[in-house]
Motif scaffolding. Structure first.
Motif, PDB file in Angstrom:
ATOM      1  N   PHE A  47      35.954  56.122  34.647  1.00  0.00           N
ATOM      2  CA  PHE A  47      35.733  54.817  34.034  1.00  0.00           C
ATOM      3  C   PHE A  47      34.580  54.841  33.039  1.00  0.00           C
ATOM      4  O   PHE A  47      34.628  54.170  32.007  1.00  0.00           O
ATOM      5  CB  PHE A  47      35.450  53.763  35.106  1.00  0.00           C
ATOM      6  N   GLU A  48      33.524  55.584  33.339  1.00  0.00           N
ATOM      7  CA  GLU A  48      32.348  55.616  32.473  1.00  0.00           C
ATOM      8  C   GLU A  48      32.671  56.122  31.072  1.00  0.00           C
ATOM      9  O   GLU A  48      32.000  55.758  30.112  1.00  0.00           O
ATOM     10  CB  GLU A  48      31.235  56.444  33.106  1.00  0.00           C
ATOM     11  N   LYS A  49      33.696  56.942  30.956  1.00  0.00           N
ATOM     12  CA  LYS A  49      34.124  57.422  29.632  1.00  0.00           C
ATOM     13  C   LYS A  49      34.500  56.254  28.725  1.00  0.00           C
ATOM     14  O   LYS A  49      34.481  56.374  27.514  1.00  0.00           O
ATOM     15  CB  LYS A  49      35.339  58.342  29.752  1.00  0.00           C
ATOM     16  N   TYR A  50      34.854  55.125  29.337  1.00  0.00           N
ATOM     17  CA  TYR A  50      35.322  53.957  28.589  1.00  0.00           C
ATOM     18  C   TYR A  50      34.339  52.789  28.697  1.00  0.00           C
ATOM     19  O   TYR A  50      34.712  51.640  28.529  1.00  0.00           O
ATOM     20  CB  TYR A  50      36.732  53.569  29.083  1.00  0.00           C
ATOM     21  N   GLY A  51      33.086  53.103  28.959  1.00  0.00           N
ATOM     22  CA  GLY A  51      32.033  52.096  28.960  1.00  0.00           C
ATOM     23  C   GLY A  51      31.956  51.238  30.206  1.00  0.00           C
ATOM     24  O   GLY A  51      31.203  50.274  30.242  1.00  0.00           O
ATOM     25  N   VAL A  52      32.724  51.558  31.232  1.00  0.00           N
ATOM     26  CA  VAL A  52      32.705  50.766  32.459  1.00  0.00           C
ATOM     27  C   VAL A  52      31.450  51.116  33.250  1.00  0.00           C
ATOM     28  O   VAL A  52      31.156  52.276  33.479  1.00  0.00           O
ATOM     29  CB  VAL A  52      33.975  51.023  33.303  1.00  0.00           C
ATOM     30  N   TYR A  53      30.719  50.083  33.646  1.00  0.00           N
ATOM     31  CA  TYR A  53      29.503  50.323  34.422  1.00  0.00           C
ATOM     32  C   TYR A  53      29.579  49.770  35.845  1.00  0.00           C
ATOM     33  O   TYR A  53      28.742  50.105  36.684  1.00  0.00           O
ATOM     34  CB  TYR A  53      28.265  49.761  33.711  1.00  0.00           C
ATOM     35  N   GLU A  54      30.580  48.929  36.119  1.00  0.00           N
ATOM     36  CA  GLU A  54      30.704  48.404  37.474  1.00  0.00           C
ATOM     37  C   GLU A  54      32.149  48.011  37.748  1.00  0.00           C
ATOM     38  O   GLU A  54      32.837  47.484  36.870  1.00  0.00           O
ATOM     39  CB  GLU A  54      29.808  47.168  37.648  1.00  0.00           C
ATOM     40  N   VAL A  55      32.588  48.273  38.976  1.00  0.00           N
ATOM     41  CA  VAL A  55      33.922  47.898  39.435  1.00  0.00           C
ATOM     42  C   VAL A  55      33.752  47.208  40.782  1.00  0.00           C
ATOM     43  O   VAL A  55      33.105  47.742  41.674  1.00  0.00           O
ATOM     44  CB  VAL A  55      34.842  49.136  39.586  1.00  0.00           C
ATOM     45  N   LYS A  56      34.318  46.010  40.886  1.00  0.00           N
ATOM     46  CA  LYS A  56      34.239  45.260  42.145  1.00  0.00           C
ATOM     47  C   LYS A  56      35.648  44.949  42.623  1.00  0.00           C
ATOM     48  O   LYS A  56      36.484  44.486  41.851  1.00  0.00           O
ATOM     49  CB  LYS A  56      33.509  43.930  41.946  1.00  0.00           C
ATOM     50  N   LYS A  57      35.892  45.185  43.894  1.00  0.00           N
ATOM     51  CA  LYS A  57      37.146  44.781  44.516  1.00  0.00           C
ATOM     52  C   LYS A  57      36.843  43.514  45.305  1.00  0.00           C
ATOM     53  O   LYS A  57      36.007  43.526  46.210  1.00  0.00           O
ATOM     54  CB  LYS A  57      37.694  45.879  45.427  1.00  0.00           C
ATOM     55  N   ILE A  58      37.499  42.424  44.935  1.00  0.00           N
ATOM     56  CA  ILE A  58      37.243  41.127  45.534  1.00  0.00           C
ATOM     57  C   ILE A  58      38.449  40.720  46.375  1.00  0.00           C
ATOM     58  O   ILE A  58      39.573  40.667  45.865  1.00  0.00           O
ATOM     59  CB  ILE A  58      36.975  40.067  44.440  1.00  0.00           C
ATOM     60  N   ASP A  59      38.192  40.450  47.661  1.00  0.00           N
ATOM     61  CA  ASP A  59      39.256  39.987  48.545  1.00  0.00           C
ATOM     62  C   ASP A  59      39.468  38.499  48.321  1.00  0.00           C
ATOM     63  O   ASP A  59      38.512  37.728  48.287  1.00  0.00           O
ATOM     64  CB  ASP A  59      38.884  40.240  50.006  1.00  0.00           C
ATOM     65  N   SER A  60      40.733  38.122  48.155  1.00  0.00           N
ATOM     66  CA  SER A  60      41.076  36.734  47.896  1.00  0.00           C
ATOM     67  C   SER A  60      42.316  36.367  48.697  1.00  0.00           C
ATOM     68  O   SER A  60      43.132  37.232  49.006  1.00  0.00           O
ATOM     69  CB  SER A  60      41.342  36.560  46.398  1.00  0.00           C
ATOM     70  N   GLU A  61      42.464  35.097  49.014  1.00  0.00           N
ATOM     71  CA  GLU A  61      43.658  34.637  49.716  1.00  0.00           C
ATOM     72  C   GLU A  61      44.922  34.912  48.903  1.00  0.00           C
ATOM     73  O   GLU A  61      45.987  35.146  49.451  1.00  0.00           O
ATOM     74  CB  GLU A  61      43.561  33.136  50.001  1.00  0.00           C
ATOM     75  N   ASP A  62      44.801  34.839  47.588  1.00  0.00           N
ATOM     76  CA  ASP A  62      45.946  35.037  46.699  1.00  0.00           C
ATOM     77  C   ASP A  62      46.214  36.504  46.397  1.00  0.00           C
ATOM     78  O   ASP A  62      47.126  36.816  45.641  1.00  0.00           O
ATOM     79  CB  ASP A  62      45.718  34.287  45.383  1.00  0.00           C
ATOM     80  N   GLY A  63      45.429  37.402  46.934  1.00  0.00           N
ATOM     81  CA  GLY A  63      45.570  38.834  46.683  1.00  0.00           C
ATOM     82  C   GLY A  63      44.279  39.405  46.140  1.00  0.00           C
ATOM     83  O   GLY A  63      43.470  38.685  45.550  1.00  0.00           O
ATOM     84  N   ASN A  64      44.083  40.687  46.308  1.00  0.00           N
ATOM     85  CA  ASN A  64      42.849  41.338  45.886  1.00  0.00           C
ATOM     86  C   ASN A  64      42.737  41.396  44.364  1.00  0.00           C
ATOM     87  O   ASN A  64      43.717  41.621  43.662  1.00  0.00           O
ATOM     88  CB  ASN A  64      42.773  42.742  46.467  1.00  0.00           C
ATOM     89  N   ILE A  65      41.515  41.232  43.906  1.00  0.00           N
ATOM     90  CA  ILE A  65      41.211  41.264  42.476  1.00  0.00           C
ATOM     91  C   ILE A  65      40.311  42.468  42.213  1.00  0.00           C
ATOM     92  O   ILE A  65      39.346  42.692  42.944  1.00  0.00           O
ATOM     93  CB  ILE A  65      40.478  39.976  42.040  1.00  0.00           C
ATOM     94  N   LEU A  66      40.630  43.222  41.183  1.00  0.00           N
ATOM     95  CA  LEU A  66      39.769  44.312  40.735  1.00  0.00           C
ATOM     96  C   LEU A  66      39.079  43.810  39.475  1.00  0.00           C
ATOM     97  O   LEU A  66      39.731  43.577  38.459  1.00  0.00           O
ATOM     98  CB  LEU A  66      40.589  45.566  40.451  1.00  0.00           C
ATOM     99  N   ARG A  67      37.765  43.584  39.574  1.00  0.00           N
ATOM    100  CA  ARG A  67      36.997  43.076  38.428  1.00  0.00           C
ATOM    101  C   ARG A  67      36.204  44.234  37.843  1.00  0.00           C
ATOM    102  O   ARG A  67      35.411  44.874  38.543  1.00  0.00           O
ATOM    103  CB  ARG A  67      36.075  41.951  38.873  1.00  0.00           C
ATOM    104  N   ILE A  68      36.420  44.483  36.567  1.00  0.00           N
ATOM    105  CA  ILE A  68      35.833  45.634  35.879  1.00  0.00           C
ATOM    106  C   ILE A  68      34.907  45.132  34.780  1.00  0.00           C
ATOM    107  O   ILE A  68      35.303  44.305  33.956  1.00  0.00           O
ATOM    108  CB  ILE A  68      36.952  46.516  35.295  1.00  0.00           C
TER     109      ILE A  68
ATOM    110  N   TYR B 223      44.478  53.282  34.515  1.00  0.00           N
ATOM    111  CA  TYR B 223      43.714  53.956  35.568  1.00  0.00           C
ATOM    112  C   TYR B 223      43.581  53.059  36.805  1.00  0.00           C
ATOM    113  O   TYR B 223      43.728  53.525  37.928  1.00  0.00           O
ATOM    114  CB  TYR B 223      42.334  54.365  35.046  1.00  0.00           C
ATOM    115  N   SER B 224      43.322  51.787  36.585  1.00  0.00           N
ATOM    116  CA  SER B 224      43.184  50.848  37.701  1.00  0.00           C
ATOM    117  C   SER B 224      44.466  50.777  38.511  1.00  0.00           C
ATOM    118  O   SER B 224      44.432  50.827  39.744  1.00  0.00           O
ATOM    119  CB  SER B 224      42.844  49.447  37.184  1.00  0.00           C
ATOM    120  N   TYR B 225      45.582  50.645  37.824  1.00  0.00           N
ATOM    121  CA  TYR B 225      46.867  50.530  38.516  1.00  0.00           C
ATOM    122  C   TYR B 225      47.173  51.794  39.318  1.00  0.00           C
ATOM    123  O   TYR B 225      47.649  51.707  40.445  1.00  0.00           O
ATOM    124  CB  TYR B 225      47.998  50.262  37.527  1.00  0.00           C
ATOM    125  N   ASN B 226      46.899  52.939  38.742  1.00  0.00           N
ATOM    126  CA  ASN B 226      47.272  54.204  39.367  1.00  0.00           C
ATOM    127  C   ASN B 226      46.269  54.737  40.384  1.00  0.00           C
ATOM    128  O   ASN B 226      46.572  55.712  41.071  1.00  0.00           O
ATOM    129  CB  ASN B 226      47.539  55.262  38.290  1.00  0.00           C
TER     130      ASN B 226
END
Length: 151
Positions: free
Chosen positions: A14-35, A64-67
């Motif tokens: 992820f860092e190759k593409y400027g990503v500095y943080e990834v959070k997986k958030i549990d939600s009633e409607d389904g998990n969210i990946l916040r990048i 990358y997130s999906y896979n």
């Protein structure tokens, strides 16, 4: 120890593409990946559009997130740019993983994502929700689209 090692390699990718943080958030409607991403430069772009490097980054981040993350319903990308030390939001993009499947981006190889970025980008933009914060981006970064207001 093995889990930490795999997480480290995920962040290195992820860092190759400027990503500095990834959070997986549990939600009633389904998990969210916040990048969270930081871009140090923005190239010329049309109003309401991303510049070409940002389009490529977004396609790769979604692929990358999906896979590489399980049990995710939605992927959100919050991209900031560094404006002389002030962090300003560039864009927010949200898409459900089902839409990533529909776009066929999920089936692409890493090389395909890079080679056919424009093809995949058009699909994912139609299937997700992109908000470009044009008011945060310097006007000189906006490309001339050929429209003249005096016409």
């Amino acid at each position: 120890m093995q889990e930490k090692k795999s997480n480290l390699s995920e962040m290195e990718e992820f860092e190759k593409y400027g990503v500095y943080e990834v959070k997986k958030i549990d939600s009633e409607d389904g998990n969210i990946l916040r990048i969270f991403q930081v871009r140090n430069t923005i190239e010329e772009r049309l109003h309401g559009e991303l510049d070409k490097p940002a389009k490529l980054d977004l396609c790769y981040i979604l692929w990358y997130s999906y896979n590489n993350f399980d049990d995710i319903k939605t992927v959100e990308v919050l991209s900031y740019y560094n404006d002389s030390g002030n962090m300003k939001i560039y864009y927010i993009y949200e898409i459900e993983t089902r839409a990533i499947e529909i776009s066929e981006l999920s089936n692409a190889s890493e090389a395909d994502v890079m080679a056919y970025m424009e093809y995949y980008y058009r699909k994912i933009i139609k299937l997700g929700d992109l908000k470009v914060m044009d008011d945060n981006i310097p006007y000189w970064k906006e490309a001339d689209n050929g429209y003249n207001s005096s016409d």
